[in-house]
Design a protein around this motif. Structure first.
Motif, PDB file in Angstrom:
ATOM      1  N   GLU A  41       0.830  -1.206   0.000  1.00 25.25           N
ATOM      2  CA  GLU A  41       0.000   0.000   0.000  1.00 25.25           C
ATOM      3  C   GLU A  41       0.865   1.257   0.000  1.00 25.25           C
ATOM      4  O   GLU A  41       0.589   2.215  -0.720  1.00 25.25           O
ATOM      5  N   VAL A  42       1.915   1.251   0.784  1.00 18.75           N
ATOM      6  CA  VAL A  42       2.821   2.398   0.831  1.00 18.75           C
ATOM      7  C   VAL A  42       3.519   2.589  -0.511  1.00 18.75           C
ATOM      8  O   VAL A  42       3.677   3.727  -0.987  1.00 18.75           O
ATOM      9  N   SER A  43       3.924   1.513  -1.133  1.00 16.22           N
ATOM     10  CA  SER A  43       4.616   1.635  -2.422  1.00 16.22           C
ATOM     11  C   SER A  43       3.680   2.172  -3.504  1.00 16.22           C
ATOM     12  O   SER A  43       4.102   2.962  -4.355  1.00 16.22           O
ATOM     13  N   VAL A  44       2.415   1.795  -3.495  1.00 15.54           N
ATOM     14  CA  VAL A  44       1.458   2.324  -4.467  1.00 15.54           C
ATOM     15  C   VAL A  44       1.224   3.810  -4.227  1.00 15.54           C
ATOM     16  O   VAL A  44       1.186   4.615  -5.170  1.00 15.54           O
ATOM     17  N   GLY A  45       1.082   4.212  -2.971  1.00 15.17           N
ATOM     18  CA  GLY A  45       0.905   5.627  -2.655  1.00 15.17           C
ATOM     19  C   GLY A  45       2.101   6.459  -3.070  1.00 15.17           C
ATOM     20  O   GLY A  45       1.954   7.554  -3.632  1.00 15.17           O
ATOM     21  N   LEU A  46       3.299   5.953  -2.819  1.00 18.61           N
ATOM     22  CA  LEU A  46       4.509   6.667  -3.214  1.00 18.61           C
ATOM     23  C   LEU A  46       4.610   6.765  -4.731  1.00 18.61           C
ATOM     24  O   LEU A  46       5.004   7.805  -5.267  1.00 18.61           O
ATOM     25  N   ALA A  47       4.235   5.714  -5.439  1.00 21.51           N
ATOM     26  CA  ALA A  47       4.257   5.748  -6.899  1.00 21.51           C
ATOM     27  C   ALA A  47       3.286   6.795  -7.442  1.00 21.51           C
ATOM     28  O   ALA A  47       3.594   7.492  -8.413  1.00 21.51           O
ATOM     29  N   SER A  51       4.420  10.026  -9.609  1.00 20.43           N
ATOM     30  CA  SER A  51       3.831  10.225 -10.934  1.00 20.43           C
ATOM     31  C   SER A  51       3.244  11.630 -11.071  1.00 20.43           C
ATOM     32  O   SER A  51       3.432  12.288 -12.097  1.00 20.43           O
ATOM     33  N   VAL A  52       2.530  12.098 -10.056  1.00 18.75           N
ATOM     34  CA  VAL A  52       1.967  13.453 -10.093  1.00 18.75           C
ATOM     35  C   VAL A  52       3.086  14.481 -10.113  1.00 18.75           C
ATOM     36  O   VAL A  52       3.016  15.477 -10.840  1.00 18.75           O
ATOM     37  N   TYR A  53       4.138  14.266  -9.344  1.00 19.07           N
ATOM     38  CA  TYR A  53       5.242  15.230  -9.321  1.00 19.07           C
ATOM     39  C   TYR A  53       5.944  15.302 -10.677  1.00 19.07           C
ATOM     40  O   TYR A  53       6.300  16.382 -11.137  1.00 19.07           O
ATOM     41  N   ASN A  57       5.267  18.800 -11.677  1.00 17.09           N
ATOM     42  CA  ASN A  57       6.382  19.418 -10.964  1.00 17.09           C
ATOM     43  C   ASN A  57       5.967  20.051  -9.643  1.00 17.09           C
ATOM     44  O   ASN A  57       6.571  21.008  -9.174  1.00 17.09           O
ATOM     45  N   THR A  58       4.913  19.543  -9.042  1.00 17.03           N
ATOM     46  CA  THR A  58       4.477  19.998  -7.724  1.00 17.03           C
ATOM     47  C   THR A  58       3.651  18.894  -7.079  1.00 17.03           C
ATOM     48  O   THR A  58       3.076  18.058  -7.769  1.00 17.03           O
ATOM     49  N   VAL A  59       3.600  18.918  -5.767  1.00 23.82           N
ATOM     50  CA  VAL A  59       2.730  17.993  -5.044  1.00 23.82           C
ATOM     51  C   VAL A  59       1.768  18.749  -4.140  1.00 23.82           C
ATOM     52  O   VAL A  59       1.115  18.161  -3.294  1.00 23.82           O
ATOM     53  N   ILE A  60       1.661  20.064  -4.328  1.00 22.57           N
ATOM     54  CA  ILE A  60       0.721  20.881  -3.566  1.00 22.57           C
ATOM     55  C   ILE A  60      -0.684  20.610  -4.101  1.00 22.57           C
ATOM     56  O   ILE A  60      -0.949  20.729  -5.297  1.00 22.57           O
ATOM     57  N   GLU A  63      -2.601  23.092  -6.393  1.00 19.91           N
ATOM     58  CA  GLU A  63      -2.084  23.318  -7.748  1.00 19.91           C
ATOM     59  C   GLU A  63      -2.290  22.121  -8.679  1.00 19.91           C
ATOM     60  O   GLU A  63      -2.025  22.223  -9.870  1.00 19.91           O
ATOM     61  N   ILE A  64      -2.745  21.029  -8.152  1.00 22.18           N
ATOM     62  CA  ILE A  64      -2.973  19.835  -8.977  1.00 22.18           C
ATOM     63  C   ILE A  64      -4.423  19.845  -9.434  1.00 22.18           C
ATOM     64  O   ILE A  64      -5.342  19.713  -8.651  1.00 22.18           O
ATOM     65  N   ASP A  65      -4.641  20.002 -10.725  1.00 26.55           N
ATOM     66  CA  ASP A  65      -5.981  20.088 -11.272  1.00 26.55           C
ATOM     67  C   ASP A  65      -6.205  19.046 -12.363  1.00 26.55           C
ATOM     68  O   ASP A  65      -6.752  19.332 -13.418  1.00 26.55           O
ATOM     69  N   LEU A  66      -5.770  17.828 -12.114  1.00 20.31           N
ATOM     70  CA  LEU A  66      -5.880  16.774 -13.127  1.00 20.31           C
ATOM     71  C   LEU A  66      -7.313  16.375 -13.415  1.00 20.31           C
ATOM     72  O   LEU A  66      -7.635  15.951 -14.504  1.00 20.31           O
TER      73      LEU A  66
END
Length: 69
Positions: A41-47, A51-53, A57-60, A63-66
């Motif tokens: 579960e931790v590895s999937v969350g980190l992935a 991927s979003v970063y 180029n941000t993890v805020i 600012e993420i509007d996918l």
């Protein structure tokens, strides 16, 4: 939240193993399986975060509007 629930399950499994027949290691085996699930579960969350970063180029979160498009 899920990590805390998985850790509480491990504590319960170890306690019930100790309370019951000590030669039966089923509680320990189940605890190891829960540890493996938690690690997956931790590895999937980190992935997902990586991927979003890489894409934005941000993890805020503001600012993420996918999902807007």
């Amino acid at each position: 939240g899920i990590e805390l629930m998985l850790n509480s399950v491990n504590v319960n499994l170890a306690a019930f193993w100790r309370y019951g027949d000590v030669t039966n290691i089923a509680g320990q085996v189940f605890a190891i399986i829960v540890f493996a699930v938690a690690a997956a579960e931790v590895s999937v969350g980190l992935a997902l975060v990586i991927s979003v970063y890489r894409r934005r180029n941000t993890v805020i979160a503001d600012e993420i509007d996918l999902m807007k498009w």
